[in-house]
Scaffold this motif. Sequence first.
Motif, PDB file in Angstrom:
ATOM      1  N   ASP A  58       0.829  -1.201   0.000  1.00 23.22           N
ATOM      2  CA  ASP A  58       0.000   0.000   0.000  1.00 23.22           C
ATOM      3  C   ASP A  58       0.863   1.251   0.000  1.00 23.22           C
ATOM      4  OD1 ASP A  58      -2.352  -1.484   0.069  1.00 23.22           O
ATOM      5  OD2 ASP A  58      -2.403  -1.498   2.262  1.00 23.22           O
ATOM      6  N   LYS A  59       2.010   1.174   0.671  1.00 23.25           N
ATOM      7  CA  LYS A  59       2.960   2.284   0.742  1.00 23.25           C
ATOM      8  C   LYS A  59       4.282   1.805   0.157  1.00 23.25           C
ATOM      9  CE  LYS A  59       0.986   4.110   4.993  1.00 23.25           C
ATOM     10  NZ  LYS A  59       1.225   4.437   6.398  1.00 23.25           N
ATOM     11  N   PRO A  60       5.038   2.698  -0.474  1.00 22.35           N
ATOM     12  CA  PRO A  60       6.334   2.290  -1.024  1.00 22.35           C
ATOM     13  C   PRO A  60       7.296   1.797   0.056  1.00 22.35           C
ATOM     14  CG  PRO A  60       5.678   4.437  -1.879  1.00 22.35           C
ATOM     15  CD  PRO A  60       4.718   4.091  -0.779  1.00 22.35           C
ATOM     16  N   LEU A  61       8.213   0.948  -0.332  1.00 22.48           N
ATOM     17  CA  LEU A  61       9.276   0.520   0.579  1.00 22.48           C
ATOM     18  C   LEU A  61      10.062   1.745   1.038  1.00 22.48           C
ATOM     19  CD1 LEU A  61      10.650  -2.514  -1.428  1.00 22.48           C
ATOM     20  CD2 LEU A  61       9.569  -2.629   0.822  1.00 22.48           C
ATOM     21  N   PRO A  62      10.541   1.755   2.266  1.00 23.43           N
ATOM     22  CA  PRO A  62      11.341   2.904   2.727  1.00 23.43           C
ATOM     23  C   PRO A  62      12.528   3.211   1.808  1.00 23.43           C
ATOM     24  CG  PRO A  62      10.719   1.553   4.595  1.00 23.43           C
ATOM     25  CD  PRO A  62      10.285   0.799   3.350  1.00 23.43           C
ATOM     26  N   VAL A  63      13.180   2.206   1.277  1.00 15.98           N
ATOM     27  CA  VAL A  63      14.336   2.424   0.402  1.00 15.98           C
ATOM     28  C   VAL A  63      13.956   3.133  -0.897  1.00 15.98           C
ATOM     29  CG1 VAL A  63      14.249   0.195  -0.800  1.00 15.98           C
ATOM     30  CG2 VAL A  63      16.455   1.314  -0.420  1.00 15.98           C
ATOM     31  N   ALA A  64      12.691   3.092  -1.255  1.00 18.68           N
ATOM     32  CA  ALA A  64      12.218   3.715  -2.492  1.00 18.68           C
ATOM     33  C   ALA A  64      11.802   5.177  -2.301  1.00 18.68           C
ATOM     34  CB  ALA A  64      11.043   2.916  -3.064  1.00 18.68           C
ATOM     35  N   HIS A  65      11.876   5.690  -1.087  1.00 14.79           N
ATOM     36  CA  HIS A  65      11.441   7.068  -0.829  1.00 14.79           C
ATOM     37  C   HIS A  65      12.314   8.059  -1.593  1.00 14.79           C
ATOM     38  CE1 HIS A  65      10.308  10.717   1.315  1.00 14.79           C
ATOM     39  NE2 HIS A  65       9.239  10.039   1.725  1.00 14.79           N
ATOM     40  N   GLU A  66      11.693   9.104  -2.084  1.00 19.09           N
ATOM     41  CA  GLU A  66      12.389  10.119  -2.896  1.00 19.09           C
ATOM     42  C   GLU A  66      13.411  10.939  -2.120  1.00 19.09           C
ATOM     43  OE1 GLU A  66       8.914  13.540  -2.578  1.00 19.09           O
ATOM     44  OE2 GLU A  66       8.894  12.150  -4.262  1.00 19.09           O
ATOM     45  N   GLY A  73      17.165  12.416  -4.002  1.00 22.62           N
ATOM     46  CA  GLY A  73      16.977  13.314  -2.860  1.00 22.62           C
ATOM     47  C   GLY A  73      18.297  13.747  -2.252  1.00 22.62           C
ATOM     48  N   GLY A  74      18.216  14.403  -1.108  1.00 26.28           N
ATOM     49  CA  GLY A  74      19.403  14.955  -0.487  1.00 26.28           C
ATOM     50  C   GLY A  74      19.969  14.155   0.676  1.00 26.28           C
ATOM     51  N   GLU A  75      19.211  13.153   1.179  1.00 26.65           N
ATOM     52  CA  GLU A  75      19.660  12.418   2.358  1.00 26.65           C
ATOM     53  C   GLU A  75      20.372  11.119   1.963  1.00 26.65           C
ATOM     54  OE1 GLU A  75      16.907  12.017   5.683  1.00 26.65           O
ATOM     55  OE2 GLU A  75      15.609  13.485   4.686  1.00 26.65           O
ATOM     56  N   VAL A  76      21.379  10.776   2.771  1.00 22.89           N
ATOM     57  CA  VAL A  76      22.123   9.538   2.552  1.00 22.89           C
ATOM     58  C   VAL A  76      21.371   8.387   3.215  1.00 22.89           C
ATOM     59  CG1 VAL A  76      24.299   8.334   2.992  1.00 22.89           C
ATOM     60  CG2 VAL A  76      24.304  10.777   2.471  1.00 22.89           C
ATOM     61  N   TYR A  77      21.124   7.332   2.472  1.00 23.72           N
ATOM     62  CA  TYR A  77      20.470   6.139   3.012  1.00 23.72           C
ATOM     63  C   TYR A  77      21.448   5.436   3.953  1.00 23.72           C
ATOM     64  CZ  TYR A  77      17.458   2.016   3.045  1.00 23.72           C
ATOM     65  OH  TYR A  77      16.630   0.995   3.428  1.00 23.72           O
ATOM     66  N   PRO A  78      20.962   4.785   5.018  1.00 17.47           N
ATOM     67  CA  PRO A  78      21.867   4.189   5.994  1.00 17.47           C
ATOM     68  C   PRO A  78      22.641   2.952   5.506  1.00 17.47           C
ATOM     69  CG  PRO A  78      19.575   3.892   6.647  1.00 17.47           C
ATOM     70  CD  PRO A  78      19.578   4.773   5.449  1.00 17.47           C
ATOM     71  N   ALA A  79      22.388   2.496   4.283  1.00 16.96           N
ATOM     72  CA  ALA A  79      23.162   1.408   3.678  1.00 16.96           C
ATOM     73  C   ALA A  79      23.486   1.826   2.249  1.00 16.96           C
ATOM     74  CB  ALA A  79      22.359   0.110   3.673  1.00 16.96           C
TER      75      ALA A  79
END
Length: 118
Positions: A58-66, A73-79
């Motif tokens: 229903d909601k996108p995976l967290p890793v797929a967030h813009e 986007g501007g933020e670094v993913y934790p992996a």
Amino acid sequence: MPEPRKGRPQLLTEEDNEYIWHVTRLLGETLPGVGFGYNSYGAGASVNHLHFQMFLRDKPLPVAHERWQHNGGGEVYPAQCYRFDSPDTAWKILAALHQVETTYNLVYLPGSGLLHAA
């Protein structure tokens, strides 16, 4: 599981990558939230036979967030993650990972692929 009677090992080929990429794109036209996961052998919790995990969300995976850099986007993913917008681009990196025997997790979403290499 592509070609289950062949008992193929959990090793993605270029043809498998193209196939699941296109299946994901086609299903995405009528199934919102569809995606597939793939874990290379040795990436943890994987059985040594070629298979993909299909999901609907229903909601996108967290890793797929813009907001994440790998999605523009501007933020670094934790992996460490990579995003691919074509199966050809993805395959160049996947083939290189196979060469050096690096395990990885891959998420196929309509129009893109997301990779985390261990």
